[in-house]
Enzyme design. Structure first.
Site, PDB file in Angstrom:
ATOM      1  N   ASP A  16       0.813  -1.206   0.000  1.00 27.35           N
ATOM      2  CA  ASP A  16       0.000   0.000   0.000  1.00 27.35           C
ATOM      3  C   ASP A  16       0.850   1.263   0.000  1.00 27.35           C
ATOM      4  OD1 ASP A  16       0.927  -0.481   2.600  1.00 27.35           O
ATOM      5  OD2 ASP A  16      -1.027  -0.300   3.567  1.00 27.35           O
ATOM      6  N   ASP A  51       6.754   4.162   3.529  1.00 28.71           N
ATOM      7  CA  ASP A  51       6.890   5.333   4.397  1.00 28.71           C
ATOM      8  C   ASP A  51       8.365   5.491   4.760  1.00 28.71           C
ATOM      9  OD1 ASP A  51       5.980   7.399   6.159  1.00 28.71           O
ATOM     10  OD2 ASP A  51       5.787   5.995   7.797  1.00 28.71           O
ATOM     11  N   LYS A  87       5.999   7.968   0.448  1.00 28.10           N
ATOM     12  CA  LYS A  87       6.288   9.226   1.148  1.00 28.10           C
ATOM     13  C   LYS A  87       7.800   9.417   1.155  1.00 28.10           C
ATOM     14  CE  LYS A  87       2.599   9.095   4.667  1.00 28.10           C
ATOM     15  NZ  LYS A  87       2.362   8.775   6.103  1.00 28.10           N
ATOM     16  N   PHE A  92      -0.744  11.753   7.595  1.00 29.12           N
ATOM     17  CA  PHE A  92      -1.239  10.407   7.872  1.00 29.12           C
ATOM     18  C   PHE A  92      -2.506  10.140   7.082  1.00 29.12           C
ATOM     19  CE2 PHE A  92      -2.789   6.684  10.035  1.00 29.12           C
ATOM     20  CZ  PHE A  92      -1.617   5.937  10.071  1.00 29.12           C
TER      21      PHE A  92
HETATM   22  P1  IMP Z   1       7.502   1.803   6.738  1.00 29.07           P
HETATM   23  O1  IMP Z   1       8.159   0.545   7.210  1.00 29.07           O
HETATM   24  O2  IMP Z   1       7.800   2.973   7.622  1.00 29.07           O
HETATM   25  O3  IMP Z   1       7.786   2.108   5.277  1.00 29.07           O
HETATM   26  O4  IMP Z   1       5.964   1.612   6.928  1.00 29.07           O
HETATM   27  C1  IMP Z   1       5.200   0.938   6.052  1.00 29.07           C
HETATM   28  C2  IMP Z   1       3.850   0.623   6.664  1.00 29.07           C
HETATM   29  O5  IMP Z   1       3.436   1.652   7.557  1.00 29.07           O
HETATM   30  C3  IMP Z   1       2.781   0.573   5.619  1.00 29.07           C
HETATM   31  O6  IMP Z   1       2.655  -0.722   5.071  1.00 29.07           O
HETATM   32  C4  IMP Z   1       1.556   0.994   6.377  1.00 29.07           C
HETATM   33  O7  IMP Z   1       0.962  -0.117   7.001  1.00 29.07           O
HETATM   34  C5  IMP Z   1       2.066   1.915   7.437  1.00 29.07           C
HETATM   35  N1  IMP Z   1       1.877   3.331   7.094  1.00 29.07           N
HETATM   36  C6  IMP Z   1       2.801   4.236   6.741  1.00 29.07           C
HETATM   37  N2  IMP Z   1       2.282   5.433   6.487  1.00 29.07           N
HETATM   38  C7  IMP Z   1       0.956   5.299   6.675  1.00 29.07           C
HETATM   39  C8  IMP Z   1      -0.157   6.208   6.554  1.00 29.07           C
HETATM   40  O8  IMP Z   1      -0.048   7.402   6.189  1.00 29.07           O
HETATM   41  N3  IMP Z   1      -1.365   5.695   6.839  1.00 29.07           N
HETATM   42  C9  IMP Z   1      -1.566   4.390   7.224  1.00 29.07           C
HETATM   43  N4  IMP Z   1      -0.556   3.501   7.331  1.00 29.07           N
HETATM   44  C10 IMP Z   1       0.694   3.959   7.070  1.00 29.07           C
HETATM   45 MG    MG Z   2       1.175  -2.187   5.570  1.00 29.68          MG
END
Ligand code: IMP
Ligand code: MG
Length: 181
Positions: A102, A105, A133, A154
């Site tokens: 999805d 981040d 992002k 968010f």
């Molecule tokens: P990362 O490991 O920081 O890249 O986080 C990835 C996961 O964080 C995604 O698969 C989402 O489940 C969650 N996530 C990151 N940003 C958002 C957001 O804006 N809304 C909801 N879930 C998010």
């Molecule tokens: Mg996720």
């Protein structure tokens, strides 16, 4: 009503539909001559809505597989550690892998998962992420098929949750900060 918790709609149902069609078309074109099985691996639960729409816009034969990974808990920023709660069902050695997520981040989750996938010696691995992002990135992740780049807000809906809620909103919106502050 869930709608009342949304400050602003970022991507309407129509915008998401158009982007999904575009991504599906690119993927179908890129893999049209693939000889080995193409596995579309959805990262549950966030990617499930995007996944089910995307696979129906892909016109070449594919197989389904899923992984459940967790790095979040109920917070709105990543904890840094990644847990695999459900691994793939299939042996992907020598196969094509398209990982469907999805949102990227910080990149922590996907950086970790990509290392695991590559270690299993697939013929190829590519990443398709609906959202990215870039300003939040701390771990390097190459996105082969990226839907939209988004600012550091968010977001919820279309699979994205806050504390397990809002996944079933048909659009993607910015959650009002007072909901999680
Ligand atoms: P990362 O490991 O920081 O890249 O986080 C990835 C996961 O964080 C995604 O698969 C989402 O489940 C969650 N996530 C990151 N940003 C958002 C957001 O804006 N809304 C909801 N879930 C998010
Ligand atoms: Mg996720």
């Amino acid at each position: 009503m869930m709608d009342e918790d949304i400050a602003r709609i970022c991507f309407t149902e129509a915008a998401l539909k158009a982007k999904v069609a575009e991504l599906g078309k690119r993927i179908s074109e890129d893999y049209k001559d693939a000889e080995e099985t193409v596995y579309c691996v959805g990262i549950l639960k966030g990617a499930v809505v995007f996944y089910t729409d995307l696979v129906r816009s892909i016109t070449i034969p594919i197989h389904f597989d899923f992984m459940i990974a967790s790095s979040y808990g109920n917070a709105t920023s990543t904890s840094g550690s990644v847990k695999i709660l459900k691994d793939l069902d299939f042996d992907i050695e020598g196969k094509h892998l398209i990982v469907i997520e999805d949102i990227i981040d910080s990149g922590t989750t996907m950086h970790y998962l990509m290392r695991i996938f590559r270690a299993r010696k697939p013929k190829s691995v590519r990443l398709c992420a609906l959202l990215s992002k870039p300003s939040r990135r701390t771990a390097e992740v190459a996105i082969d098929y990226c839907g939209f780049e988004v600012p550091d807000e968010f977001l919820v809906g279309y699979g994205l949750d806050y504390a397990g809620e809002y996944r079933n909103l048909p659009y993607i919106g910015v959650l009002k900060p007072e909901i999680y502050q």
